[in-house]
Design an enzyme around this catalytic site. Structure first.
Site, PDB file in Angstrom:
ATOM      1  CD  GLU A 146       8.858  -1.941 -76.399  1.00  0.00           C
ATOM      2  OE1 GLU A 146       9.081  -3.131 -76.636  1.00  0.00           O
ATOM      3  OE2 GLU A 146       9.489  -1.289 -75.539  1.00  0.00           O
TER       4      GLU A 146
ATOM      5  CG  HIS B 111       6.354  -4.401 -67.402  1.00  0.00           C
ATOM      6  ND1 HIS B 111       5.190  -4.716 -68.055  1.00  0.00           N
ATOM      7  CD2 HIS B 111       7.279  -4.150 -68.373  1.00  0.00           C
ATOM      8  CE1 HIS B 111       5.395  -4.669 -69.356  1.00  0.00           C
ATOM      9  NE2 HIS B 111       6.657  -4.328 -69.575  1.00  0.00           N
TER      10      HIS B 111
ATOM     11  NE  ARG C 252       7.900  -0.462 -69.653  1.00  0.00           N
ATOM     12  CZ  ARG C 252       9.025  -1.134 -69.761  1.00  0.00           C
ATOM     13  NH1 ARG C 252       9.950  -1.024 -68.822  1.00  0.00           N
ATOM     14  NH2 ARG C 252       9.246  -1.912 -70.803  1.00  0.00           N
TER      15      ARG C 252
ATOM     16  CG  HIS D 292      10.051  -4.195 -65.286  1.00  0.00           C
ATOM     17  ND1 HIS D 292      10.316  -5.464 -65.749  1.00  0.00           N
ATOM     18  CD2 HIS D 292      10.401  -3.353 -66.315  1.00  0.00           C
ATOM     19  CE1 HIS D 292      10.785  -5.409 -66.987  1.00  0.00           C
ATOM     20  NE2 HIS D 292      10.869  -4.133 -67.342  1.00  0.00           N
TER      21      HIS D 292
ATOM     22  NE  ARG E 281      13.716   0.370 -67.717  1.00  0.00           N
ATOM     23  CZ  ARG E 281      13.241  -0.516 -68.588  1.00  0.00           C
ATOM     24  NH1 ARG E 281      13.383  -0.311 -69.887  1.00  0.00           N
ATOM     25  NH2 ARG E 281      12.608  -1.587 -68.157  1.00  0.00           N
TER      26      ARG E 281
END
Length: 506
Positions: free
Chosen positions: A109, A223, A271, A332, A367
């Site tokens: 990811e 997100h 992100r 998010h 994060r």
């Protein structure tokens, strides 16, 4: 009605259930829940480094994603204790996806340098983690209760000594030797979020009212790829970035690659970077979404790995096997929260916090993907260990700290969405403060003001806090912005922390 237990855990997500499970053998625990938290909705997985993947590499990726703002000790605890916590979860019956040889299936990811994301049900990891933890908690005999916590009780010494709960049409007072906030983030303080409606920041407001401090409230992560359904409010379906990990790419409405040349990891950049690039493309082209193109991925892989995303797309008439997916960023995750030490203790005796409501420092300014479930497992157990080793006796109750109702919740959400989204500036943040000034001291207004105060104070761009009027990172802001309540009950910066931030680290 009044009753007493050793520990009250507010929230039944991964963090709260992990804390309760860790306490079950030695303490009488009661878990309170006002509805679904974010855990069952988590798609991607749990990031965990083991085997040929070094936890130190996981730590490095976490620090890079967090823009150098993470707590090194807590990040080390996260990555080193993570494999044991996941192994324990498997021992409790969690069924993670495995390869043909029986080993855990791991995927890649955004922000990760190694495929270390273990997953369940393809893209239903949160639901499986939730199922396994709930089953383990039931087997351990932990009591649960449905109801909304509307206040805390405190003793004459200033110690939190219990909670007030609305349940079954009555208010119940529960005395406790410790209270653990595990209430999740602030998703529904915004108009649209990937979080369910129960996640709206009540734990943040309770902590402030009790006298605790907040830190890093400006770092609200969006997100990059929520499914664009045409709705502008409520919970939006998530399109996990694991889809990009399997090879999907982002395109603007003209078909151009959005991340080409923007970051060495392109579509798998952290992100905050991907969300900003999507926002810039949408603003440039005057559109309300972009495309996620997964058509290069084998159909069998999409069916096996992403059944939840497939179903979400089908619900709006999109076949992700043959069509591009409309996506746009949505609120998010809160990277900051209630200030705690490494065992979850706040500055208020008897009050603890864990999970997204807490600022453990492992996320820094942004994060890293799939570190949230891991944080809940690791730090839920750390809170349990602390309360197993040391749980002071109950003290006499003297007064209640009670939440008030918000006057205009929808207006509050609209203000925060308009002025404290991906792109911010001083003029907009000042306007937000002015508009919020007449909206009372309810929990939603308190959360919104906390974000606005912190975002106004931090005059730089760092991680998921992007100020268009201060577009660069400034070393003078290497300190955290701390928030407390003033004499009128309004969130404000803690003077000492703000002064240190303005003068630089010492």
């Amino acid at each position: 009605m009044t009753r007493a237990v050793d520990v009250v855990v507010i929230g039944a997500g991964a963090a709260g259930l992990s804390a309760a499970l860790g306490l079950a053998a030695t303490r009488q625990v009661l878990v309170l829940s006002a509805g679904d938290g974010s855990t069952p909705w988590a798609q991607g997985g749990v990031s965990v480094a083991f085997g040929d993947d070094d936890p130190l590499d996981h730590a490095h990726d976490t620090h890079v994603a967090g823009a150098g703002f993470c707590d090194p000790r807590n990040v080390r605890a996260l990555v080193e204790e993570g494999p044991q916590r996941v192994a324990e979860l498997i021992a409790h019956g969690a069924l993670f996806d495995r390869r043909e040889d029986g080993s855990l299936s791991r995927t890649l990811e955004g922000g990760h340098s190694h495929p270390r994301i273990v997953h369940a049900g393809g893209d239903a990891t949160g639901a499986e983690v939730d199922r396994a933890l709930r089953a383990a908690v039931r087997a351990a005999g932990v009591e649960t209760m449905a109801g909304r916590v509307i206040g805390l009780t405190k003793s004459t010494s200033g110690r939190v000594s219990g909670v007030l709960v609305e349940t079954g049409g009555e208010t119940v007072r529960i005395d406790a030797r410790a209270v653990v906030l595990a209430t999740g983030g602030i998703g529904n303080a915004y108009l649209a979020s990937t979080n369910p409606s129960a996640v709206r920041g009540d734990g943040i407001a309770l902590a402030l009212l009790a006298g605790a401090s907040l830190v890093d409230m400006e770092f609200v992560q969006f997100h990059p790829t929520a499914l664009f359904t045409g709705q502008t409010r409520g919970q939006l379906p998530l399109v996990t970035e694991a889809v990009r990990g399997e090879g999907a790419v982002l395109r603007d409405l003209r078909g151009r690659l959005i991340m080409a040349g923007r970051h060495p990891r392109a579509d798998l950049a952290p992100r905050d970077i991907v969300a900003r690039e999507i926002e810039a493309a949408m603003r440039r082209d005057g559109t309300d979404h972009v495309w996620l193109d997964a058509r290069s991925i084998e159909p069998d892989v999409l069916r096996r790995r992403f059944p939840t995303v497939l179903a979400s797309c089908a619900s709006i008439g999109v076949d992700m096997l043959s069509e591009q997916i409309p996506v746009a960023p949505a609120e998010h995750f809160l990277c900051g929260g209630v200030q705690v030490d490494r065992d979850g203790a706040t500055g208020v005796p008897g009050l603890y916090a864990v999970g997204e409501v807490a600022a453990s420092g492992v996320h820094g300014a942004n994060r890293l993907a799939s570190n949230s479930l891991l944080e809940g497992l690791v730090f839920g157990r750390r809170v349990a260990t602390a309360l197993t080793l040391d749980l002071p006796a109950t003290t006499d109750r003297s007064y209640d700290v009670v939440l008030t109702e918000d006057r205009e919740p929808e207006r509050i959400r609209a203000i925060l969405t308009k002025y404290a989204g991906i792109r911010r500036d001083g003029a907009g943040l000042n306007a937000a403060a002015d508009e919020l000034s007449a909206l009372g001291n309810g929990p939603l207004a308190t959360v919104a003001r906390s974000v606005i105060v912190a975002a106004t104070a931090r005059e730089e761009s760092r991680g998921c806090h992007w100020r268009s009027d201060h577009p660069h990172t400034d070393d003078r802001w290497n300190e955290h912005v701390a928030i407390g309540l003033d004499e009128e009950g309004l969130p404000t910066t803690r003077d000492a922390a703000t002064q240190r931030a303005r003068t630089g680290p010492r």
